[in-house]
Structure formats: structure tokens, C-alpha cells
Design a protein around this motif. Structure first.
Motif, PDB file in Angstrom:
ATOM      1  N   MET A 239      99.023  39.521 -37.944  1.00 26.09           N
ATOM      2  CA  MET A 239      98.423  39.794 -36.617  1.00 26.09           C
ATOM      3  C   MET A 239      97.652  38.518 -36.008  1.00 26.09           C
ATOM      4  N   GLU A 240      97.736  38.158 -34.810  1.00 24.25           N
ATOM      5  CA  GLU A 240      96.450  37.248 -34.946  1.00 24.25           C
ATOM      6  C   GLU A 240      95.407  37.369 -33.658  1.00 24.25           C
ATOM      7  N   LEU A 241      93.890  36.865 -34.426  1.00 30.75           N
ATOM      8  CA  LEU A 241      92.997  37.158 -32.940  1.00 30.75           C
ATOM      9  C   LEU A 241      93.298  35.945 -32.278  1.00 30.75           C
ATOM     10  N   GLN A 242      92.830  35.981 -30.709  1.00 32.89           N
ATOM     11  CA  GLN A 242      92.416  34.782 -29.863  1.00 32.89           C
ATOM     12  C   GLN A 242      91.729  35.443 -28.914  1.00 32.89           C
ATOM     13  N   ILE A 243      90.821  34.190 -29.232  1.00 33.17           N
ATOM     14  CA  ILE A 243      89.278  34.780 -28.747  1.00 33.17           C
ATOM     15  C   ILE A 243      89.303  34.142 -27.175  1.00 33.17           C
ATOM     16  N   ALA A 244      88.885  34.786 -26.060  1.00 36.38           N
ATOM     17  CA  ALA A 244      88.971  34.727 -24.330  1.00 36.38           C
ATOM     18  C   ALA A 244      87.677  34.033 -24.234  1.00 36.38           C
ATOM     19  N   LEU A 245      87.781  32.674 -23.300  1.00 38.56           N
ATOM     20  CA  LEU A 245      86.612  32.124 -22.970  1.00 38.56           C
ATOM     21  C   LEU A 245      86.318  32.174 -21.277  1.00 38.56           C
ATOM     22  N   ASP A 246      85.233  33.340 -20.880  1.00 36.20           N
ATOM     23  CA  ASP A 246      86.015  33.285 -19.529  1.00 36.20           C
ATOM     24  C   ASP A 246      84.693  33.797 -18.655  1.00 36.20           C
ATOM     25  N   ARG A 247      83.918  33.313 -17.698  1.00 34.95           N
ATOM     26  CA  ARG A 247      82.869  33.161 -17.502  1.00 34.95           C
ATOM     27  C   ARG A 247      81.995  33.224 -18.204  1.00 34.95           C
ATOM     28  N   MET A 248      81.928  31.769 -18.201  1.00 40.25           N
ATOM     29  CA  MET A 248      80.663  31.164 -19.235  1.00 40.25           C
ATOM     30  C   MET A 248      80.575  29.923 -19.053  1.00 40.25           C
ATOM     31  N   SER A 249      79.622  29.128 -19.245  1.00 41.73           N
ATOM     32  CA  SER A 249      79.195  27.506 -19.141  1.00 41.73           C
ATOM     33  C   SER A 249      79.771  26.953 -20.553  1.00 41.73           C
ATOM     34  N   TYR A 250      80.202  25.841 -19.638  1.00 46.04           N
ATOM     35  CA  TYR A 250      81.163  24.735 -21.110  1.00 46.04           C
ATOM     36  C   TYR A 250      80.437  24.637 -21.930  1.00 46.04           C
TER      37      TYR A 250
END
Length: 205
Positions: A1-12
Motif C-alpha cells: 500500500m502506497e501513500l500519496q500526498i496531495a498538494l492543493d490550494r497551496m502556493s508554489y
């Protein structure tokens, strides 16, 4: 099982600051739709350049022009792209064909379109990966009880799960036997992002 980090509603800058803290604990880096809309696919390229050992998913939610949309995203270094399950059958097939030729992956997002006939169609055209996705506007305490993904756990698809996942509700999603768990604000909004990512990883294991 893998963990995916979601980068959203964030600045560069926040995207890279977050990855600096959590990269050791995640397998897949998702560049969210909002981030791509604001900064373009260039941020996908920049993240892949810095984290070459990680898979990078461009959450571009393809709805049309599957061939060109996926080709462009892959050219910017994406290992994985998303296409919506409500897109035309040909759109999804074109994405799959491009990905196959480049040894990349397509995840079909089942947001609001996940019935048995949809899964049967996806199987018939060779889709292998799907996302049981509860959208941002649908998330809440009763989200999992209101929006079921019946049969997915035994469907044979590589299953991604997403939708307001955190350490408190993670077990609600485990019944689907996912291959990939996607966590966004459950990590990115934490004061101790590294600690939170490590905690969720330990719960998954």
C-alpha cells in the motif's frame, strides 16, 4: 500500500516546503488541479526534477482531448495522469494508449460516476487504475456512508482512495482494500507535517 500526498490550494513555495518535510514518508506526489491551474505544468516538471525517485501524479482531470492532454502532461515529467470516468470512452482510451506507449499510468477518477456499468466499461477498454474519490464539496462526516463504491474492493482494479482522509477516518477507507491512499490537508494543514505523514504511514502498515 502506497501513500500519496496531495498538494492543493497551496502556493508554489508551500508545495516545496511541505515536500521537504514529508518526502521520506510518501511514495507518490500529487500536484493538485488547483496548483496546476495557478502555476501550470511547469511545477510538475520542477517537482519531478527535485524528487526523481518519487512518482509524480498530475491531477489534470482530463475530460476531453485525451491524447493531447496526456501527451503534454507526460512531457512535463508526470508519471501518472487522471481522466474523469464521465469522459467519452474514446477520451479515456486515448489516454490509456498514450500512457502505454510511454510506460506511464492513467487513473480514472470515479467522482460522481462509479456505477457497475461504468466499471464494466472501464474494464472492457483496459483501464487498470481507478480512484474512489469523494470530492471537496462532498466531504463531511457522513461522506463515506452517503457515497459508496460498492464492489470496488473485489473489482480487480488498482484502487486509489481520496476524499478528506486523515488519521481519524483512515479505517473507513481500508475496507476497500486500496493500493494507494491519498491524503491532502490531513497532512498539509498539520503543524507537524512530517510527524503526521509518519503517523498515517504507520496506521496504513
Amino acid at each position: 500500500m502506497e501513500l500519496q500526498i496531495a498538494l492543493d490550494r497551496m502556493s508554489y513555495e508551500e508545495c516545496f516546503e511541505t515536500l521537504e518535510e514529508v518526502s521520506d514518508h510518501v511514495d507518490i506526489i500529487e500536484v493538485g488541479t488547483g496548483v496546476i491551474k495557478e502555476y501550470g505544468l511547469g511545477i510538475v516538471r520542477d517537482i519531478k526534477d527535485k524528487y526523481k525517485d518519487k512518482k509524480v501524479l498530475a491531477d489534470i482531470k482530463i475530460c476531453d482531448a485525451g491524447r493531447s492532454e496526456s501527451e503534454v502532461a507526460f512531457s512535463y515529467g508526470a508519471d501518472i495522469v487522471t481522466v474523469m470516468s464521465f469522459a467519452d470512452r474514446k477520451t479515456i482510451m486515448d489516454c490509456l494508449e498514450v500512457a502505454s506507449g510511454e510506460d506511464r499510468e492513467v487513473v480514472v477518477d470515479l467522482l460522481n460516476h462509479s456505477g457497475p456499468e461504468v466499471l464494466e466499461m472501464l474494464k472492457s477498454i483496459g483501464a487498470a487504475s481507478v480512484s474512489a474519490h469523494i470530492g471537496k464539496d462532498q466531504q463531511g462526516e457522513a461522506a463515506m456512508s452517503e457515497q459508496r463504491f460498492a464492489g470496488l474492493e473485489s473489482s480487480g482494479f488498482k484502487l486509489y482512495v481520496a476524499g478528506g482522509i486523515n488519521e481519524d477516518n483512515l479505517t473507513d477507507y481500508m475496507s476497500l482494500d486500496p493500493a494507494v491512499v491519498i491524503v491532502g490537508s490531513g497532512i498539509t494543514k498539520a503543524a507537524d507535517k512530517k510527524g503526521k505523514a509518519a503517523r498515517i504511514r504507520s496506521l496504513m502498515e
